[in-house]
Design a protein around this motif. Structure first.
Motif, mmCIF file in Angstrom:
data_model
loop_
_atom_site.group_PDB
_atom_site.id
_atom_site.type_symbol
_atom_site.label_atom_id
_atom_site.label_comp_id
_atom_site.label_asym_id
_atom_site.label_seq_id
_atom_site.Cartn_x
_atom_site.Cartn_y
_atom_site.Cartn_z
ATOM 1 N N GLY A 82 8.747 -3.818 -5.196
ATOM 2 C CA GLY A 82 7.435 -4.312 -5.514
ATOM 3 C C GLY A 82 7.642 -5.749 -6.112
ATOM 4 N N ALA A 83 8.625 -5.831 -6.850
ATOM 5 C CA ALA A 83 8.931 -7.199 -7.607
ATOM 6 C C ALA A 83 9.450 -8.295 -6.399
ATOM 7 C CB ALA A 83 9.967 -7.232 -8.507
ATOM 8 N N SER A 84 10.462 -7.613 -5.674
ATOM 9 C CA SER A 84 10.786 -8.650 -4.357
ATOM 10 C C SER A 84 9.492 -9.011 -3.680
ATOM 11 C CB SER A 84 11.810 -7.587 -3.631
ATOM 12 O OG SER A 84 12.311 -8.553 -2.820
ATOM 13 N N ALA A 117 12.055 -1.732 3.105
ATOM 14 C CA ALA A 117 11.826 -0.378 3.623
ATOM 15 C C ALA A 117 10.579 -0.369 2.939
ATOM 16 C CB ALA A 117 12.727 0.581 2.822
ATOM 17 N N THR A 118 9.761 0.407 3.900
ATOM 18 C CA THR A 118 8.310 0.905 3.494
ATOM 19 C C THR A 118 8.350 2.145 2.915
ATOM 20 O OG1 THR A 118 7.557 1.885 5.816
ATOM 21 C CG2 THR A 118 7.495 -0.477 5.720
ATOM 22 N N ASN A 119 9.414 2.839 3.206
ATOM 23 C CA ASN A 119 9.372 4.234 2.472
ATOM 24 C C ASN A 119 10.310 4.581 1.612
ATOM 25 O OD1 ASN A 119 10.877 4.181 4.823
ATOM 26 N ND2 ASN A 119 10.845 6.484 5.275
ATOM 27 N N TYR A 133 3.979 12.363 6.933
ATOM 28 C CA TYR A 133 4.658 12.461 5.668
ATOM 29 C C TYR A 133 5.384 11.194 5.020
ATOM 30 C CZ TYR A 133 3.227 17.291 6.925
ATOM 31 O OH TYR A 133 2.662 18.335 7.329
ATOM 32 N N ILE A 134 5.164 11.246 3.966
ATOM 33 C CA ILE A 134 5.732 10.000 3.456
ATOM 34 C C ILE A 134 7.297 10.190 2.867
ATOM 35 C CG2 ILE A 134 3.688 9.132 2.387
ATOM 36 C CD1 ILE A 134 4.305 9.845 -0.311
ATOM 37 N N GLY A 163 0.868 -1.266 -0.050
ATOM 38 C CA GLY A 163 0.037 -0.149 0.001
ATOM 39 C C GLY A 163 0.695 1.231 -0.129
ATOM 40 N N THR A 164 2.006 1.129 0.866
ATOM 41 C CA THR A 164 2.855 2.361 0.967
ATOM 42 C C THR A 164 3.539 2.775 -0.667
ATOM 43 O OG1 THR A 164 3.059 2.067 3.342
ATOM 44 C CG2 THR A 164 4.663 3.408 2.105
#
Length: 522
Positions: free
Chosen positions: A460-462, A174-176, A134-135, A71-72
């Motif tokens: 995303g691929a990982s 890492a989410t960000n 804040y992203i 989602g992030t």
């Protein structure tokens, strides 16, 4: 051997209870088809089931983490793509402004749109997620990542920390993406400058741009070691470049320093040690090139570090630091904190300099006493307006000009296009040099952004790969738990039938043997 009546009844009752207990247990197992309910049922199997249960819980947590990360990453990629589209429009405006047919009004119209783009970029780079964080602030989700300084430049207030979540036994992700990595680290292609040293009053006949870095490798390997350079025009068609030691290095310049002295000719490019300089010759009526061009000279060097200072909101006084510059290069490079500093006053005149951030365990890297309105620490002189108070603190951010925020690039382009040229050839040449520099930095910023988008796509691929791995592990876990915990229906029913038969046999044997007592013979 004699068996008493009491012994007979006790033995028969114990045997009956045992058989009855077995029948009850097997009946429950046949109903639930669960073999291991407690550790007593199978100590080894129960221990293994506990381990498998813990693994299943971890796999569930990994799945939840991956949902959060997806989602992030989706939101981050969407915002980055929007920023890329906005930057592409800014580049189109910059390229259009270089059109020879553009008037000042046309360029100012482009500058107006660049102003709107600047505000749009600032808004996008300060995007929040669904939780109000804040992203692009790193781990400082509650801190606005990008703010405008008083001089119109921009500062990054977040950190370089990524928020990692485990997605496998040995893998975290890492989410960000931090604003530092995506927007602050774009290579600044305009980090050199030229300064006219002769004649004392600029006659406009020779215009030499600040230069644009075209090869980082050559620039870092050769240019930095020889600066500052002196560019001298020794004739109407020849320039000479000498390094800081006085060595003639003109042979490393394009065409060995030969240029055309034709007035009004197209901008010429002088390439030297990884940078390109724009050269324009502007002769006046009756000028003899060899006479009016000879004697012009410039210094050429990397832009000196600059500083942005801001006062702490809790300062007891209203004093301000209005300027800062390097006054002792040796001391500056030896001890000034490269990651930013805190200037702290312990009295109205005494001060200490710390590496940022300031903590209870911090030790000063420099101390001193003000001389008039100047506080000099680690080779940097700070100009102070007003009387400082004990406890006053000022944050000092260092700009080495090696990288440049894309917001600063757009802002500088806007300023260049907003400045009227009034059809003055020299002003037009300077404006064109600024636009060329802006286009170079826009391209650099877009490359850095593309790298950030690639990082998001790679994660995303990982995630997709790790999802498949975790699903395989979850399936194997479920199957192994079932093999240990669940019963074989055929085996359970066979055992239950046998135990029921044994229970009936024990009941019948008890009733038969009970009839053999002496009282039955009386």
């Amino acid at each position: 051997m004699r068996i008493s009546t009491a012994q007979f009844y006790e033995s028969s009752a114990a045997n009956y209870q045992k058989n009855f207990s077995n029948v009850v247990k097997s009946s429950e197992e046949a109903s639930s088809l669960v073999r291991v309910n407690t550790a007593a049922d199978d100590p080894v199997g129960a221990s293994r089931l506990l381990q498998l249960g813990q693994q299943a819980s971890m796999l569930d947590q990994y799945s939840a983490n991956m949902t959060t990360i997806k989602g992030t990453l989706g939101q981050t990629e969407s915002v980055m793509t929007s920023i890329g589209n906005v930057l592409q429009r800014a580049k189109e405006l910059a390229l259009g402004a270089g059109n020879a047919g553009y008037t000042d009004a046309d360029r100012q119209a482009n500058a107006s749109e660049l102003g709107q783009i600047e505000e749009q970029l600032l808004s996008l780079m300060n995007t929040k997620d669904e939780n109000g964080k804040y992203i692009f602030s790193g781990s400082k989700g509650d801190v606005v990542p990008f703010t405008r300084n008083t001089d119109g430049s921009y500062a990054y207030n977040g950190d370089q920390v990524t928020l990692d979540l485990p997605i496998g036994d040995t893998q975290s992700m890492a989410t960000n993406s931090t604003g530092w990595d995506v927007f602050q680290q774009a290579i600044n292609t305009t980090r050199t400058q030229t300064t006219l040293t002769a004649p004392a009053v600029d006659d406009g006949r020779v215009v030499l741009s600040n230069g644009q870095v075209e090869s980082d490798v050559t620039y870092n390997a050769k240019f930095r070691s020889g600066e500052p350079y002196t560019v001298s025009f020794v004739s109407g068609t020849q320039l000479q470049i000498t390094d800081s030691l006085g060595n003639d290095v003109t042979a490393e310049a394009s065409q060995n320093g030969v240029f055309s002295s034709t007035s009004g000719a197209a901008t010429q490019t002088v390439s030297f040690r990884g940078i390109d300089l724009n050269l324009n010759i502007n002769l006046q009526a009756g000028d003899v090139p060899g006479t009016v061009i000879t004697g012009h000279s410039f210094t050429l060097a990397a832009k000196p570090d600059s500083f942005n200072t801001s006062r702490s909101p809790g300062n007891p006084s209203t004093a301000l630091v209005t300027g800062a510059s390097v006054t002792n290069s040796t001391n500056y490079h030896a001890s000034f904190p490269g990651g930013g500093a805190i200037l702290k006053f312990t009295s109205a005149t005494n001060f200490e300099l710390y590496a940022a951030p300031l903590t209870v365990n911090s030790k000063p890297v420099s101390t001193g006493t003000m001389a008039g309105t100047t506080a000099t620490a680690s080779g940097v002189s700070f100009t102070v307006s007003g009387t400082p108070g004990a406890g006053d603190q000022f944050s000092v951010a260092v700009n080495t000009h090696q990288t440049q925020n894309i917001l600063d690039t757009v802002s500088q382009l806007k300023t260049a296009l907003s400045t009227p040229t009034n059809n003055n050839p020299i002003a037009i040449q300077q404006m064109n040099a600024a636009v060329t520099a802006g286009i170079g930095n826009l391209s650099s910023g877009m490359d850095q952004l593309a790298s950030g988008i690639s990082s998001v796509g790679g994660r995303g691929a990982s995630l997709d790969t790790q999802t498949d791995i975790n699903q395989s592990l979850a399936l194997a876990n479920t199957q192994t738990q079932s093999a240990i915990r669940d019963s074989d229906p055929a085996e359970v029913m066979t055992r239950l039938t046998l135990q029921q038969t044994m229970l009936q046999a024990s009941q019948l044997a008890f009733s038969k043997i009970a009839q053999l007592g002496l009282f039955n013979k009386v």
